[in-house]
Write an enzyme that holds these catalytic residues in place. Structure first.
Site, PDB file in Angstrom:
ATOM      1  N   HIS A 216      33.599 -14.297  10.807  1.00  0.00           N
ATOM      2  CA  HIS A 216      34.051 -15.104   9.672  1.00  0.00           C
ATOM      3  C   HIS A 216      33.254 -16.391   9.631  1.00  0.00           C
ATOM      4  O   HIS A 216      33.744 -17.426   9.204  1.00  0.00           O
ATOM      5  CB  HIS A 216      35.536 -15.443   9.796  1.00  0.00           C
ATOM      6  CG  HIS A 216      36.387 -14.257  10.068  1.00  0.00           C
ATOM      7  ND1 HIS A 216      36.800 -13.930  11.330  1.00  0.00           N
ATOM      8  CD2 HIS A 216      36.865 -13.293   9.249  1.00  0.00           C
ATOM      9  CE1 HIS A 216      37.523 -12.824  11.273  1.00  0.00           C
ATOM     10  NE2 HIS A 216      37.566 -12.408  10.031  1.00  0.00           N
ATOM     11  N   MET A 478     -15.501  11.089 -13.099  1.00  0.00           N
ATOM     12  CA  MET A 478     -16.422  12.187 -12.793  1.00  0.00           C
ATOM     13  C   MET A 478     -16.085  13.453 -13.566  1.00  0.00           C
ATOM     14  O   MET A 478     -16.961  14.243 -13.901  1.00  0.00           O
ATOM     15  CB  MET A 478     -16.321  12.534 -11.302  1.00  0.00           C
ATOM     16  CG  MET A 478     -16.998  11.557 -10.382  1.00  0.00           C
ATOM     17  SD  MET A 478     -17.024  12.216  -8.689  1.00  0.00           S
ATOM     18  CE  MET A 478     -15.380  11.816  -8.148  1.00  0.00           C
TER      19      MET A 478
END
Lengths: 550, 550
Positions: A216, A478
């Protein structure tokens, strides 16, 4: 917005609603204001006659605790308070009434005053109504060694698992309570965090990294300044092992690695490795996690729980459960290794490989062509990319030249030749182009080997190159020269006609200003106008060289 | 230190080593430099003859992807690259060689150029060696709607699960590939983050919250500024549903909520609730997560994947797997609710309760005593606490007075009287003292009801109060007067003797400077010297009042 929340006040109900929507649970009517979740299949008149109901709960902000641990073999139900605040006596009592049959009900409570009192009073009221209720208080935090009231943290989840298992075995309430209390004496936990938790809607407090802080955001035992994950783990493990040694607890351990909130999966993995290394793998029978087991909102930290292992405990923790939050128990063993098979295909590249003079001369011509093209290709590339297309092509050519000179390429058998070129290009050419051309030659070589048709093999190579590379015709790559050339060959045209097709395709790239793949994709359209793609140009030149040989 | 890492270069190997240590895997020898993990129980000569091997992988930094998905019913193995970088062709090829039997091998690849090329070339080389290899490319990210190459993100994990299931069903390779490709067409994913991922050793970049950013920190489609979790979820869901509608995909959905890195469990819970609410629960068959499925280091964000559901898909995703990273498929249903039973015990507090005049007079005397003691008790408390002990005691007394006047307390039967007082103190007195006194009266009432011995019942009440409250004798609490008084009664002494014992105990608290429980625990020792504990003083006065009545 710093964090994914809506209104701070609605966080808890939103989370619980999501859990109730996706797990076989019943949830208390929202109008009641009570946050109670119960196994949907639990019937106190049925299982509850033989099986103890196990409840847990506490403040919210610790998810998956506690609702995520509801399921067969773990919790029967859970009661949630607000963020970091205990649920009310009324909520706990209503939960007990909902689940407690003849076999009774066990409350698993973390050792915080609010929880102890509210669960305690609810237990007493339930007893006053004639219900059989027992409580186990978990106090596993060793951060404050002299505290008469050690806090309950991640070890609580192990108690959920143990008691849920025992309940399912129809162990009587008193016996479960005894077993759980003995179990609690066998374990300890300790956490550390680089940054504390922030309440929804509030900023993260400026605090130094701390050891032994509570879930806490309670202050830690001390500020620390670990240099790395190993140092952080050592800071946690040393006092934890000391505390357990004081209680005469020893290995073999079941180790739990809990993510306190916002540690990444990668940080938790590094911490898990560190934990196992520092404990020594032979000292650890099992690891639970790394996982968020008992969190503290977004605290950037972790906790380790060590539990002195025995066979009964392993049986209980390893038993199946349908609870979605339970990460399971995993045996820890020195990793098995295997020797990875990284051999090259020696049929393709070998010493004294068979040679075919015509093919050697053709290859030499292609290599020369690419050497001579280097400057022109680099120049084209400089206008559309980073200017190394020529150098890259030449490095592939040189790798082939070297293997050719050393007679390591089998030029007498095209399948092996293609495969061998594929290997050279992958290893020595580099870049995406190297891998793409390697894919072309490798796929063509395999096809040629299996089906023996050269043109079909080339077409298959180009198809694979396209599939893996992701470029399409017209993308300035290409392929814009390769596809027309290979198509021509497939139609039965000559090498000269194929070369012309490649040349036409290459020229056409100068009119393409859209580039979706390859290096040109990152260049403004105007810069591409009139510039032939260097890859396509290289392909055209190679086909022209091949046509001269042919 | 900002994060729990050691050297940035060792992060990936540490994580994989932790995985290999705690899961039934084999890992490639570290000397190989290849990061390959394989199911320990996989034998390509055995299962591999009938079952397709399923491999996946890619850059690291996405854990639990991919090694966390290895297991029966999911991946056969995984190949990891470096952080955000594809593994090498050699690594993928070695993995294929290790797992691929007669049934073949499926590669599940996220749509990134590096992964496509390296997995692609490895697949071609493996085919060249005569192995049956197929590939599925996952491209589920809808962030860039016009991209010809959408990225593969969290949806990839669903493809692991589907293909792993089909493989285990001995489905042929080609069929698995087809099923996976059809499956991919049924889903889309989109992510958003408040903060990007930080590479180990580097600070978090200053970037605005972004929608549609990639799992390698690629820029998002646009900057966003959601005000809360609901708004963030809406920003993700709208374009995602639009993109799926464009593909004619519709509900019912299987929804995946993926933690991209450092969201807390609580934030993910809030987001899950928002996701279900915005989609509409009747539109969602199942939820996967919230969980870290495909992370991006510590990115503070989440992604949603929507998959158009059908029965075959549910069967595949719901089938069991031993893979530790798979969070499971959870049916989404409107939550079942139940009506919490919050009734008070009406036997204890009722209209027209039976009355006993002597007991009424005794109670009235005690009430008067506490009224008169208020100022003195507050004064004592001001020196050791917050000065409201007298007020608190009086509020309990007034609650009893009111019930007494209304004849709601059954003064004719001590068990009911005690239980009723317990209920009043719990409801109306407040504070820890109220709960503690309520525990005393409630436990004593139940004991008296069951065993009929007043002194034993009081002793049991005190014992419970001590157990739940956690204070011990000498801790400067009410117990320092209560325990001697009740002990005296148990020894058969008179009320007057018990009152004297309480008084002696109360006086002795003035010499106690150590306070381990209760409000005095937070006060310096010197301030406590000579000050009687107000709780003990109140107890002594009450016993003195009882002795006068008796």
């Amino acid at each position: 917005m710093e964090r994914f929340y809506n209104a701070p006040d609605t966080v808890v109900d939103e989370i619980l609603n999501a859990v109730a929507t996706t797990a076989p649970l019943r949830i208390a009517e929202p109008e009641s204001g009570l946050r109670i979740l119960i196994r949907r299949d639990w019937d106190k008149q049925n299982q509850g006659q033989r099986q103890v109901a196990v409840l847990s709960g506490g403040g919210a902000g610790h998810e998956p605790a506690h609702a995520g641990y509801i399921g067969a073999g773990m919790l029967t139900g859970a009661i949630s308070g607000s963020l970091f605040a205990s649920p009310s006596v009324e909520a706990v009592l209503a939960a007990i009434r909902e689940v407690c049959g003849e076999a009774g009900c066990l409350l698993v409570v973390k050792n915080y005053t609010g929880d102890r009192l509210n669960f305690g009073l609810a237990a007493e009221r339930a007893r006053g109504e004639g219900l059989k209720v027992a409580m186990v208080i978990v106090a596993d935090d060793v951060a404050l060694p002299d505290s008469p009231q050690p806090r309950g943290i991640a070890g609580t989840v192990l108690v959920h698992k143990l008691t849920g298992y025992l309940a399912e075995q129809e162990t009587p309430l008193e016996k479960i309570q005894q077993r759980a209390e003995a179990f609690c004496r066998r374990m300890g936990s300790l956490g550390m965090a680089l940054r504390p938790a922030a309440q929804p809607g509030q900023p993260t407090a400026e605090r130094s990294p701390e050891l032994g802080l509570g879930i806490h955001n309670e202050s830690g035992t001390r500020e620390v300044a670990p240099q790395d994950a190993d140092a952080a783990m050592q800071l946690v493990l040393e006092p934890l092992r000391d505390a357990l040694a004081d209680r005469h607890l020893d290995a073999p351990w079941i180790a739990v690695l809990n993510n306190l909130g916002s540690c990444s999966t990668q940080e938790m993995g590094v911490l898990a490795a560190s934990l196992l290394r520092q404990l020594g793998i032979e000292q650890v029978t099992h690891l639970i996690g790394p996982a968020p087991l008992m969190t503290s909102l977004d605290m950037h930290g972790f906790s380790v729980t060590l539990l002195s292992s025995d066979d009964d405990i392993v049986t209980a923790l390893d038993a199946p459960t349908s609870a979605p939050g339970w990460p399971g128990l995993r045996p820890a063993n020195r990793p098995d290794t295997f020797s990875a098979d990284t051999h090259q295909d020696h049929e393709a590249l070998a010493d004294d490989a068979p040679q075919d003079d015509t093919n050697v001369r053709t290859l030499e011509r292609v290599i020369d062509t690419l050497r001579q093209a280097r400057e022109a290709l680099d120049e084209l590339d400089a206008r559309s990319g980073d200017g190394d297309a020529g150098a890259s092509m030449q490095s592939g050519a040189e790798a082939i030249a070297k293997a050719l000179a050393a007679k390591r390429l089998n030029t007498a058998a095209l399948p092996q030749l293609f495969t061998g070129i594929g290997q050279l290009l992958s290893r020595d050419m580099g870049g995406s182009s190297g891998v793409l051309l390697s894919i072309l030659f490798t796929a063509a070589g395999a096809s040629l080997d299996q089906r023996g048709e050269l043109n079909a093999a080339l077409a298959e190579g180009v198809e694979r190159m396209q599939a893996y590379g992701g470029a399409r015709p017209g993308d300035r790559t290409m392929l814009d020269a390769l596809i027309p050339a290979v198509d021509a060959l497939k139609r039965g045209e000559t090498l000269a006609q194929a070369a012309q097709a490649a040349r036409d395709g290459a020229q056409a790239t100068a009119t393409l200003t859209r580039a979706n793949a390859g290096r040109s994709a990152y260049v403004p359209e105007s810069a591409l106008k009139g510039v032939v793609d260097p890859g396509a140009e290289a392909v055209a030149r190679v086909f022209e060289a091949l046509a001269k040989s042919g």
